[in-house]
Design a protein around this motif. Structure first.
Motif, PDB file in Angstrom:
ATOM      1  N   ASN A 196     -20.318 -15.708 -43.462  1.00 15.85           N
ATOM      2  CA  ASN A 196     -19.078 -16.318 -43.953  1.00 15.85           C
ATOM      3  C   ASN A 196     -19.149 -16.610 -45.453  1.00 15.85           C
ATOM      4  OD1 ASN A 196     -17.856 -16.232 -41.438  1.00 15.85           O
ATOM      5  ND2 ASN A 196     -18.499 -18.302 -40.886  1.00 15.85           N
ATOM      6  N   GLN A 197     -20.283 -17.136 -45.905  1.00  9.67           N
ATOM      7  CA  GLN A 197     -20.462 -17.410 -47.335  1.00  9.67           C
ATOM      8  C   GLN A 197     -20.404 -16.113 -48.138  1.00  9.67           C
ATOM      9  OE1 GLN A 197     -24.257 -19.347 -46.785  1.00  9.67           O
ATOM     10  NE2 GLN A 197     -23.413 -21.307 -47.500  1.00  9.67           N
ATOM     11  N   PHE A 198     -21.038 -15.074 -47.615  1.00 10.49           N
ATOM     12  CA  PHE A 198     -21.040 -13.763 -48.271  1.00 10.49           C
ATOM     13  C   PHE A 198     -19.614 -13.249 -48.419  1.00 10.49           C
ATOM     14  CE2 PHE A 198     -20.981  -9.147 -48.086  1.00 10.49           C
ATOM     15  CZ  PHE A 198     -21.935  -8.786 -49.032  1.00 10.49           C
ATOM     16  N   ASP A 199     -18.854 -13.278 -47.324  1.00  6.02           N
ATOM     17  CA  ASP A 199     -17.475 -12.791 -47.351  1.00  6.02           C
ATOM     18  C   ASP A 199     -16.610 -13.606 -48.312  1.00  6.02           C
ATOM     19  OD1 ASP A 199     -18.141 -10.845 -45.495  1.00  6.02           O
ATOM     20  OD2 ASP A 199     -17.342 -11.962 -43.783  1.00  6.02           O
ATOM     21  N   SER A 200     -16.781 -14.923 -48.292  1.00  2.89           N
ATOM     22  CA  SER A 200     -16.006 -15.800 -49.159  1.00  2.89           C
ATOM     23  C   SER A 200     -16.310 -15.522 -50.631  1.00  2.89           C
ATOM     24  CB  SER A 200     -16.299 -17.258 -48.822  1.00  2.89           C
ATOM     25  OG  SER A 200     -15.627 -18.109 -49.695  1.00  2.89           O
ATOM     26  N   LEU A 201     -17.594 -15.432 -50.967  1.00  6.56           N
ATOM     27  CA  LEU A 201     -17.995 -15.159 -52.349  1.00  6.56           C
ATOM     28  C   LEU A 201     -17.479 -13.791 -52.793  1.00  6.56           C
ATOM     29  CD1 LEU A 201     -19.514 -16.078 -54.877  1.00  6.56           C
ATOM     30  CD2 LEU A 201     -21.563 -14.999 -53.913  1.00  6.56           C
ATOM     31  N   HIS A 202     -17.594 -12.813 -51.908  1.00  3.60           N
ATOM     32  CA  HIS A 202     -17.109 -11.463 -52.209  1.00  3.60           C
ATOM     33  C   HIS A 202     -15.633 -11.497 -52.593  1.00  3.60           C
ATOM     34  CE1 HIS A 202     -15.724  -7.391 -50.346  1.00  3.60           C
ATOM     35  NE2 HIS A 202     -15.742  -7.325 -51.647  1.00  3.60           N
ATOM     36  N   LEU A 203     -14.810 -12.172 -51.807  1.00  3.17           N
ATOM     37  CA  LEU A 203     -13.373 -12.248 -52.086  1.00  3.17           C
ATOM     38  C   LEU A 203     -13.082 -12.991 -53.391  1.00  3.17           C
ATOM     39  CD1 LEU A 203     -12.025 -12.948 -48.493  1.00  3.17           C
ATOM     40  CD2 LEU A 203     -11.865 -10.803 -49.791  1.00  3.17           C
ATOM     41  N   GLN A 204     -13.797 -14.082 -53.632  1.00  2.00           N
ATOM     42  CA  GLN A 204     -13.600 -14.856 -54.861  1.00  2.00           C
ATOM     43  C   GLN A 204     -13.961 -14.029 -56.091  1.00  2.00           C
ATOM     44  OE1 GLN A 204     -16.120 -18.215 -54.133  1.00  2.00           O
ATOM     45  NE2 GLN A 204     -14.443 -19.465 -53.334  1.00  2.00           N
ATOM     46  N   LEU A 205     -15.092 -13.347 -56.024  1.00  3.43           N
ATOM     47  CA  LEU A 205     -15.538 -12.544 -57.164  1.00  3.43           C
ATOM     48  C   LEU A 205     -14.610 -11.365 -57.407  1.00  3.43           C
ATOM     49  CD1 LEU A 205     -19.400 -12.554 -56.559  1.00  3.43           C
ATOM     50  CD2 LEU A 205     -18.090 -13.950 -58.179  1.00  3.43           C
ATOM     51  N   GLU A 206     -14.137 -10.773 -56.335  1.00  3.79           N
ATOM     52  CA  GLU A 206     -13.235  -9.625 -56.450  1.00  3.79           C
ATOM     53  C   GLU A 206     -11.959  -9.992 -57.210  1.00  3.79           C
ATOM     54  OE1 GLU A 206     -11.857  -6.036 -53.529  1.00  3.79           O
ATOM     55  OE2 GLU A 206     -11.903  -8.058 -52.665  1.00  3.79           O
ATOM     56  N   GLU A 207     -11.485 -11.215 -57.011  1.00  7.69           N
ATOM     57  CA  GLU A 207     -10.286 -11.674 -57.700  1.00  7.69           C
ATOM     58  C   GLU A 207     -10.517 -11.918 -59.192  1.00  7.69           C
ATOM     59  OE1 GLU A 207      -8.878 -15.151 -55.723  1.00  7.69           O
ATOM     60  OE2 GLU A 207      -8.414 -14.083 -53.868  1.00  7.69           O
ATOM     61  N   MET A 208     -11.750 -12.146 -59.581  1.00  8.92           N
ATOM     62  CA  MET A 208     -12.065 -12.522 -60.956  1.00  8.92           C
ATOM     63  C   MET A 208     -12.269 -11.342 -61.904  1.00  8.92           C
ATOM     64  SD  MET A 208     -11.910 -15.727 -61.178  1.00  8.92           S
ATOM     65  CE  MET A 208     -12.392 -15.648 -62.884  1.00  8.92           C
ATOM     66  N   ILE A 209     -12.555 -10.172 -61.369  1.00 13.73           N
ATOM     67  CA  ILE A 209     -12.908  -9.068 -62.262  1.00 13.73           C
ATOM     68  C   ILE A 209     -11.700  -8.212 -62.642  1.00 13.73           C
ATOM     69  CG2 ILE A 209     -15.246  -8.973 -61.336  1.00 13.73           C
ATOM     70  CD1 ILE A 209     -14.426  -6.295 -59.994  1.00 13.73           C
ATOM     71  N   ASP A 210     -11.816  -7.555 -63.770  1.00 19.76           N
ATOM     72  CA  ASP A 210     -10.859  -6.549 -64.218  1.00 19.76           C
ATOM     73  C   ASP A 210     -11.454  -5.198 -63.809  1.00 19.76           C
ATOM     74  OD1 ASP A 210      -9.441  -4.592 -65.600  1.00 19.76           O
ATOM     75  OD2 ASP A 210      -9.272  -5.784 -67.430  1.00 19.76           O
ATOM     76  N   VAL A 211     -10.888  -4.590 -62.775  1.00 19.39           N
ATOM     77  CA  VAL A 211     -11.485  -3.368 -62.219  1.00 19.39           C
ATOM     78  C   VAL A 211     -11.497  -2.201 -63.199  1.00 19.39           C
ATOM     79  CG1 VAL A 211     -11.018  -3.983 -59.819  1.00 19.39           C
ATOM     80  CG2 VAL A 211      -9.314  -2.689 -61.105  1.00 19.39           C
ATOM     81  N   GLU A 212     -10.724  -2.292 -64.261  1.00 23.36           N
ATOM     82  CA  GLU A 212     -10.689  -1.239 -65.274  1.00 23.36           C
ATOM     83  C   GLU A 212     -11.814  -1.384 -66.301  1.00 23.36           C
ATOM     84  OE1 GLU A 212      -8.535   1.337 -65.179  1.00 23.36           O
ATOM     85  OE2 GLU A 212      -7.771   0.490 -63.298  1.00 23.36           O
ATOM     86  N   LYS A 213     -12.353  -2.599 -66.462  1.00 27.14           N
ATOM     87  CA  LYS A 213     -13.335  -2.851 -67.518  1.00 27.14           C
ATOM     88  C   LYS A 213     -14.668  -3.412 -67.034  1.00 27.14           C
ATOM     89  CE  LYS A 213      -9.670  -3.905 -70.804  1.00 27.14           C
ATOM     90  NZ  LYS A 213      -9.073  -4.928 -71.646  1.00 27.14           N
ATOM     91  N   ASP A 214     -14.655  -4.118 -65.920  1.00 27.60           N
ATOM     92  CA  ASP A 214     -15.839  -4.848 -65.457  1.00 27.60           C
ATOM     93  C   ASP A 214     -16.543  -4.117 -64.325  1.00 27.60           C
ATOM     94  OD1 ASP A 214     -15.072  -6.893 -67.208  1.00 27.60           O
ATOM     95  OD2 ASP A 214     -13.927  -7.923 -65.649  1.00 27.60           O
ATOM     96  N   SER A 215     -17.803  -4.483 -64.117  1.00 27.15           N
ATOM     97  CA  SER A 215     -18.536  -4.006 -62.940  1.00 27.15           C
ATOM     98  C   SER A 215     -19.287  -5.195 -62.342  1.00 27.15           C
ATOM     99  CB  SER A 215     -19.496  -2.876 -63.299  1.00 27.15           C
ATOM    100  OG  SER A 215     -20.406  -3.278 -64.288  1.00 27.15           O
ATOM    101  N   LEU A 216     -19.291  -5.233 -61.016  1.00 34.82           N
ATOM    102  CA  LEU A 216     -19.970  -6.294 -60.293  1.00 34.82           C
ATOM    103  C   LEU A 216     -20.548  -5.690 -59.024  1.00 34.82           C
ATOM    104  CD1 LEU A 216     -18.867  -9.891 -59.888  1.00 34.82           C
ATOM    105  CD2 LEU A 216     -19.568  -8.654 -57.861  1.00 34.82           C
TER     106      LEU A 216
END
Length: 96
Positions: free
Chosen positions: A42-62
């Motif tokens: 659950n923590q993994f899924d939650s963190l994944h969703l939070q981080l996904e919202e924070m990045i610019d998919v055109e410029k960033d990599s995570l």
């Protein structure tokens, strides 16, 4: 599960927020843009969703890499490396 989070984020503000999210999730900072720790599903899924919202998919990599305990124990550490025993699923107690 043991989880590595690694990133290259262009904007300072986004990078700072992502680092705080990783720390709040209980991950240990291994290098400036690399975190390591244990999370349940659950923590993994939650963190994944939070981080996904924070990045610019055109410029960033995570990257979020799950890893087993056995794989972590086989990791080769050179130089000023982190303490592998610090990242574990075992509960530790401190007695005074």
């Amino acid at each position: 599960m043991i989880v590595w989070v690694m990133y290259d984020i262009k904007k300072d503000r986004s990078r700072t927020k992502i680092a705080k999210m990783c720390q709040q999730a209980g991950l240990y900072r291994v290098q400036y843009s690399v975190f390591l720790g244990t999370l349940d599903k659950n923590q993994f899924d939650s963190l994944h969703l939070q981080l996904e919202e924070m990045i610019d998919v055109e410029k960033d990599s995570l990257y979020i890499f799950p890893m087993s305990k056995d794989e972590l124990q086989q990791t080769v550490l050179l130089g000023q490396a982190f303490d592998k025993d610090f990242v574990t699923d075992e509960v530790r107690s401190l007695f005074f």
